[in-house]
Design a protein around this motif. Structure first.
Motif, PDB file in Angstrom:
ATOM      1  N   ILE A   1     -63.345  20.782  70.423  1.00  0.00           N
ATOM      2  CA  ILE A   1     -62.859  22.160  70.300  1.00  0.00           C
ATOM      3  C   ILE A   1     -63.898  23.114  70.884  1.00  0.00           C
ATOM      4  N   GLY A   2     -63.449  23.980  71.759  1.00  0.00           N
ATOM      5  CA  GLY A   2     -64.316  25.019  72.310  1.00  0.00           C
ATOM      6  C   GLY A   2     -63.749  26.374  71.944  1.00  0.00           C
TER       7      GLY A   2
ATOM      8  N   TRP B   1     -65.211  23.096  81.362  1.00  0.00           N
ATOM      9  CA  TRP B   1     -65.182  24.096  80.282  1.00  0.00           C
ATOM     10  C   TRP B   1     -66.458  24.918  80.348  1.00  0.00           C
TER      11      TRP B   1
ATOM     12  N   SER C   1     -71.649  16.936  77.476  1.00  0.00           N
ATOM     13  CA  SER C   1     -70.381  17.280  76.836  1.00  0.00           C
ATOM     14  C   SER C   1     -70.424  16.687  75.431  1.00  0.00           C
ATOM     15  N   THR C   2     -70.112  17.501  74.436  1.00  0.00           N
ATOM     16  CA  THR C   2     -70.124  16.968  73.061  1.00  0.00           C
ATOM     17  C   THR C   2     -69.063  15.875  72.907  1.00  0.00           C
ATOM     18  N   ASN C   3     -67.965  15.967  73.683  1.00  0.00           N
ATOM     19  CA  ASN C   3     -66.966  14.895  73.615  1.00  0.00           C
ATOM     20  C   ASN C   3     -67.545  13.577  74.121  1.00  0.00           C
TER      21      ASN C   3
ATOM     22  N   LYS D   1     -57.320  33.581  77.045  1.00  0.00           N
ATOM     23  CA  LYS D   1     -57.653  32.346  76.335  1.00  0.00           C
ATOM     24  C   LYS D   1     -58.970  32.502  75.577  1.00  0.00           C
TER      25      LYS D   1
ATOM     26  N   ARG E   1     -66.051  19.512  79.220  1.00  0.00           N
ATOM     27  CA  ARG E   1     -64.772  19.014  79.749  1.00  0.00           C
ATOM     28  C   ARG E   1     -63.608  19.823  79.202  1.00  0.00           C
TER      29      ARG E   1
ATOM     30  N   ARG F   1     -59.114  20.334  79.480  1.00  0.00           N
ATOM     31  CA  ARG F   1     -57.919  19.509  79.686  1.00  0.00           C
ATOM     32  C   ARG F   1     -57.659  19.360  81.180  1.00  0.00           C
TER      33      ARG F   1
ATOM     34  N   CYS G   1     -67.736  21.848  69.909  1.00  0.00           N
ATOM     35  CA  CYS G   1     -67.782  20.962  68.751  1.00  0.00           C
ATOM     36  C   CYS G   1     -66.840  19.771  68.958  1.00  0.00           C
TER      37      CYS G   1
ATOM     38  N   GLN H   1     -73.471  23.152  77.056  1.00  0.00           N
ATOM     39  CA  GLN H   1     -72.969  21.930  77.692  1.00  0.00           C
ATOM     40  C   GLN H   1     -73.122  22.086  79.208  1.00  0.00           C
TER      41      GLN H   1
HETATM   42  C1  BTN Z   1     -59.076  23.080  77.285  1.00  0.00           C
HETATM   43  O1  BTN Z   1     -59.099  22.804  78.485  1.00  0.00           O
HETATM   44  O2  BTN Z   1     -58.435  24.048  76.871  1.00  0.00           O
HETATM   45  C2  BTN Z   1     -59.843  22.240  76.302  1.00  0.00           C
HETATM   46  C3  BTN Z   1     -61.288  22.672  76.201  1.00  0.00           C
HETATM   47  C4  BTN Z   1     -62.093  21.867  75.230  1.00  0.00           C
HETATM   48  C5  BTN Z   1     -63.563  22.235  75.286  1.00  0.00           C
HETATM   49  C6  BTN Z   1     -64.343  21.558  74.214  1.00  0.00           C
HETATM   50  S1  BTN Z   1     -65.973  22.229  74.055  1.00  0.00           S
HETATM   51  C7  BTN Z   1     -66.387  20.945  72.962  1.00  0.00           C
HETATM   52  C8  BTN Z   1     -65.775  19.677  73.512  1.00  0.00           C
HETATM   53  N1  BTN Z   1     -66.655  19.064  74.492  1.00  0.00           N
HETATM   54  C9  BTN Z   1     -66.138  19.098  75.708  1.00  0.00           C
HETATM   55  O3  BTN Z   1     -66.699  18.664  76.738  1.00  0.00           O
HETATM   56  N2  BTN Z   1     -64.931  19.670  75.692  1.00  0.00           N
HETATM   57  C10 BTN Z   1     -64.548  20.065  74.351  1.00  0.00           C
END
Ligand code: BTN
Length: 285
Positions: free
Chosen positions: A165-166, A75, A40-42, A138, A68, A70, A85, A64
């Protein structure tokens, strides 16, 4: 005759050579980690930030394996098609106190929507708090994770926020897995065209830097208004699904000054006003 540019296809991996020349930012993207595969980039950005990585450091990945979303969700992150990103934001001690902090996830969604608009001409609507929608589907989302929250709601000197951000860019609509097929979309799915992810990333960093600097300068009113304009939730009937499983229905009435959503219930507790800080929102007809 083919030129160099035509060799860069939408499926070319993001590279420093393709991204750097497009950047117009002062600080976001000064340090770039453009990875092939990661969990995960996060997660990577969090680890880098904990080791002291500078403000504006950006992590992307082609794929990824544990993206991840929310509320603990996964994701969907197939290889080479989309933008995954994460950006490390610092400089938040003292200057950026409670109100600005609350708005980071929301203005990040605004920045993502404006970046999509810049490269495609399509303007996503936002579903509170930070989903990007095209029609009812979405297109993208934002996951913010933070560390170092001080007692007054601001950050201590080592504090940071990871803005993840995805955005679904080039995934064909029929390539989404079954559970997402009716609820997710991509820019390619909407337009039949392929988009350059490097250009999207550059537009995203520019849009995010601009709005984050407005928050730092305590000039948040403009970006708050921009969020309210793009937000399709206010005025709609919604179902609120809280993390503990509680549900309620009513009309979304306002985005408050701390970014929370106010609803007026029309279920068994009709007329009761509730302020929602974190939840899943379903737009009802
Ligand atoms: C959502 O659930 O709407 C939020 C999704 C966020 C996904 C992005 S992809 C880049 C970054 N790394 C992750 O693991 N999650 C976010």
């Amino acid at each position: 005759m083919s030129n160099h540019k035509s060799l860069i296809t939408s499926h070319s991996p993001l590279t420093v050579a393709s991204v750097r020349p497009l950047l117009t930012t002062r600080t976001l993207g000064r340090t770039l980690h453009l990875l092939n595969e990661t969990t995960s980039t996060n997660a990577i950005a969090l680890a880098l930030a904990q080791e002291g990585a500078e403000h504006g450091t950006v992590v992307t990945a082609e794929v990824q394996t544990a993206g991840r979303g929310r509320l603990g969700r996964h994701w969907h992150s197939p290889a080479g098609e989309n933008l995954y990103c994460s950006v490390i934001l610092r400089k938040i001690e003292i200057e950026l106190q409670w109100r600005g902090m609350c708005w980071i996830p929301l203005v990040s969604a605004v920045a993502a929507a404006r970046a999509v608009e810049a490269i495609s001409g399509l303007t996503p609507a936002l579903k509170w708090p930070n989903d990007l929608l095209l029609g009812a589907r979405k297109l993208g989302g934002v996951l913010c994770e933070s560390s170092g929250l001080g007692s007054k709601g601001g950050f201590d000197q080592h504090g940071f926020v990871i803005v993840g951000i995805g955005i679904n860019v080039n995934t064909p609509r029929d390539a989404f897995p079954g559970d997402l097929r009716d609820i997710a979309t991509s820019l390619a799915g909407e337009t039949g065209r392929q988009f350059d992810r490097a250009a999207l990333l550059a537009a995203l960093l520019e849009a995010l830097e601009h709005r984050y600097e407005a928050l730092l300068a305590k000039q948040s009113t403009g970006v708050e208004e921009e969020y309210r304009k793009l937000c399709a939730t206010v005025g709609r009937r919604v179902r609120i699904e809280l993390a503990g499983g509680e549900r309620m229905e009513g009309r979304a009435d306002a985005i408050l000054e701390d970014g929370s959503l106010r609803i007026v219930r029309d279920d068994a507790h009709a007329g009761v006003m509730v302020e929602i800080r974190a939840a899943d929102v379903v737009h009802l007809r």
